[in-house]
Design an enzyme around this catalytic site. Sequence first.
Site, PDB file in Angstrom:
ATOM      1  N   GLY A  96       1.019  -1.186   0.022  1.00 34.76           N
ATOM      2  CA  GLY A  96      -0.028  -0.027  -0.056  1.00 34.76           C
ATOM      3  C   GLY A  96       0.758   1.125  -0.080  1.00 34.76           C
ATOM      4  O   GLY A  96       1.634   1.405   0.854  1.00 34.76           O
ATOM      5  N   SER A  97       0.721   2.258  -0.834  1.00 38.25           N
ATOM      6  CA  SER A  97       1.641   3.201  -1.084  1.00 38.25           C
ATOM      7  C   SER A  97       0.894   4.205  -2.029  1.00 38.25           C
ATOM      8  O   SER A  97      -0.325   4.357  -2.309  1.00 38.25           O
ATOM      9  CB  SER A  97       2.708   2.739  -1.508  1.00 38.25           C
ATOM     10  N   ARG A  98       1.977   5.082  -2.357  1.00 35.76           N
ATOM     11  CA  ARG A  98       1.378   6.232  -3.562  1.00 35.76           C
ATOM     12  C   ARG A  98       2.496   6.558  -4.354  1.00 35.76           C
ATOM     13  O   ARG A  98       3.790   6.637  -4.206  1.00 35.76           O
ATOM     14  CB  ARG A  98       0.803   7.533  -2.667  1.00 35.76           C
TER      15      ARG A  98
END
Length: 227
Positions: free
Chosen positions: A168-170
């Site tokens: 999970g990240s951006r």
Amino acid sequence: MLTGGALWVDAWLWRGPMLTLAVGGLAFVLYFFRDPERTPPADALEAGIVAPADGRVVEIAEEDDPLYLEGPARRISIFLSPLDVHVNRVPARGVIEHAEYRPGDYLVAWHPKASEKNERSEFGLRHPTGTKLLFKQIAGAVARRIEYDLREGDTVETGARFGIVKFGSRMDLLVPPSVELHAKEGQVVRAGTTVLGRIPTPESGRSSSAEATAAPSASSARRSSAS
């Protein structure tokens, strides 16, 4: 003997759920670290900008970038859920002129300050036309490990693998106003294949000039015909 049999059955009753959890955990890890082959569209290889990450475009905003673009920019923020492919890809061909890792906090990836406060890596790329792009791997509250294989001076191709941010990240992509933007907020994108924009080239400039010249000529022809 009965006691021994009971213990054996009891051990298997415990072992079954534990085995299920272990197999399930292994399956999730293998699924998370999957790395499917991706081929950029043929018309994006030269001047296209492809998504650097799988996920959803959560925001497109205008801002100033003093770091690398040194001027106004449009930021495309892509949120990666734990179920997305987390292998990251280079958005366009060119030369890496800036590469820096910055330790930081672990705010949720969609937090407005995540791009400034969180652990991240930043890469400045110069396209052969001279157009500059900046893209950032940003860790989230769960993803606390960034990996990449880019160095200043590297020559890269559109859609090439360059790293991963785990669980999970951006990903932020900053482009100058001159770029023709195709991305939309809410759009689901795939790294290396979804075209987010196009870099202006001398050929596209000449094409626009030719179209602008042809339009008045057509109008003049209609007026001459009417008279």
